[in-house]
Scaffold this active site. Structure first.
Site, PDB file in Angstrom:
ATOM      1  N   CYS A 134       7.885  -0.885   0.978  1.00 46.16           N
ATOM      2  CA  CYS A 134       6.684  -0.353   0.309  1.00 46.16           C
ATOM      3  C   CYS A 134       6.930   1.044  -0.255  1.00 46.16           C
ATOM      4  CB  CYS A 134       5.516  -0.326   1.290  1.00 46.16           C
ATOM      5  SG  CYS A 134       4.050   0.408   0.595  1.00 46.16           S
ATOM      6  N   CYS A 137       4.021   3.456   0.094  1.00 45.23           N
ATOM      7  CA  CYS A 137       3.855   4.049   1.427  1.00 45.23           C
ATOM      8  C   CYS A 137       4.923   5.103   1.703  1.00 45.23           C
ATOM      9  CB  CYS A 137       3.982   3.002   2.527  1.00 45.23           C
ATOM     10  SG  CYS A 137       3.251   1.431   2.158  1.00 45.23           S
ATOM     11  N   ASP A 138       6.163   4.813   1.344  1.00 43.44           N
ATOM     12  CA  ASP A 138       7.283   5.613   1.843  1.00 43.44           C
ATOM     13  C   ASP A 138       8.031   6.412   0.769  1.00 43.44           C
ATOM     14  OD1 ASP A 138       6.769   4.587   4.381  1.00 43.44           O
ATOM     15  OD2 ASP A 138       7.990   2.815   4.007  1.00 43.44           O
TER      16      ASP A 138
END
Ligand code: NAP
Length: 309
Positions: A134, A137-138
């Site tokens: 992701c 997200c990261d």
């Protein structure tokens, strides 16, 4: 045990919330078990540019909050818990959530799909610490770093393009010459000077020890030659698998676990309906998921009426 509900919707995302909105307006007073990470995959999507009605685009989480509040406005009880299992052997159906058992005359399953990992050598060592599925997200953890994105579909193009906001260099690694992604996404990636390409290549093994990711050994899928590529992180974007384990095989599914529709949006179990990515091996769009959520709610309402609930 609780009162018998007319309808329980399992899963959020555009399919679940749209099913909730329609069922709520039909006065079915459904519960939506939205899951611990409610909202589904779009919670991890930065910009949605292809949902009609948003010419400027809209953020995934923002759209999910709007859909959630619309479902709630029409009387859905939304609970952010995961369903552990269901018993479809008799009606009312049983839905187990932790220590609670909820009863319903009908169900709509909209649990969607989750990212597939690559399963290359040493992957468990670096999962979540060096390798992610992701970028939204990261990605920010890799500011001014070099990363690779594995995959040749729209997700890979989108993740790679997004990652160039943070990273100095993003290398797309794809196992074939041809890309599966749509032309507009390919063009956008190709025009981005921070994106490099390794086509006809797959990851044989990840490099580095626990806590220090160093890159990968790539295998040329045409010549069999191996090449080390060093980078600070990797993002896997090779598709998704449906979330259907909790159904324990009680509805008919295909070999990969996607639920099969039998009559309109009804599954092989009368009174159990499904919509969105959990049934969809072809379109997998927010708009198609929302459409299928609507279909499932209309079908459930008619089925409940025909069965005198
Ligand atoms: P996808 O279209 O199924 O593409 C998966 C990619 O991963 C393919 O290029 C595939 O290679 C590769 N792959 C699969 N298994 C692999 C393995 N074991 N090792 C190496 N490579 C592997 O999945 P997706 O990109 O997640 O997209 C899913 C759907 O969502 C699509 O309908 C897409 O259009 C949609 N989507 C849309 C947007 C947008 O419009 N903004 C963004 C993201 C996704 P092969 O090509 O060789 O099979």
């Amino acid at each position: 045990m609780t009162d018998v509900r007319n309808l329980i919707i399992i899963g959020s995302g555009p399919a679940g919330y749209t099913a909730g909105l329609y069922a709520g307006r039909a006065m079915l007073n459904p519960i939506i078990f939205a899951g611990f990470s409610s909202g589904g995959q779009l919670m991890l999507t930065s910009d949605i540019e292809n949902f009609p009605g948003y010419p400027q685009g809209i953020g995934g989480p923002e759209m999910m909050m709007e859909l959630r509040s619309q479902a709630s406005k029409f009387g859905c009880d939304i609970i952010d818990k995961n369903v552990d299992s269901v018993d479809l052997s008799e009606r009312p159906f049983k839905v187990t959530v932790g220590n609670e058992v909820h009863l319903a005359n009908s169900l709509i399953v909209t649990t969607g799909a989750e990212a597939i990992w690559l399963d290359a050598e040493n992957e468990p060592t670096h999962k979540g610490r060096g390798i992610s599925t992701c970028a939204t997200c990261d990605g920010a953890f890799f500011r001014d770093k070099e990363v690779m994105v594995v995959g040749g579909g729209d997700s890979a193009m989108e993740e790679a393009t997004f990652l160039t906001k943070f990273c100095n260099k993003v290398t797309i690694v794809h196992r074939r010459e041809g890309l599966r992604a749509s032309q507009i996404m390919i063009d956008r990636a190709k025009q981005n000077p921070k994106i490099a390409w390794k086509l006809n290549s797959k990851v044989k093994s990840w490099l580095g020890s626990e806590g220090s990711f160093e890159g990968a050994i790539l295998l040329d899928t045409k010549t069999g030659a191996e090449e080390d590529i060093s980078c600070d992180g990797a993002f896997i974007a090779i598709g998704h698998k449906p979330i259907t384990d909790f159904l324990g095989g009680q509805v008919e599914m295909d070999q990969e676990g996607y639920i099969l529709w039998k009559e309109n949006s009804m599954t092989s179990v009368p009174g159990v309906f499904a919509g969105g990515d959990v049934v969809d091996t072809r379109y997998r769009q927010a708009i198609t998921a929302a459409g299928m959520g609507c279909m499932a709610a209309i079908d459930a309402e008619r089925w409940l009426e025909d069965n005198e609930h």
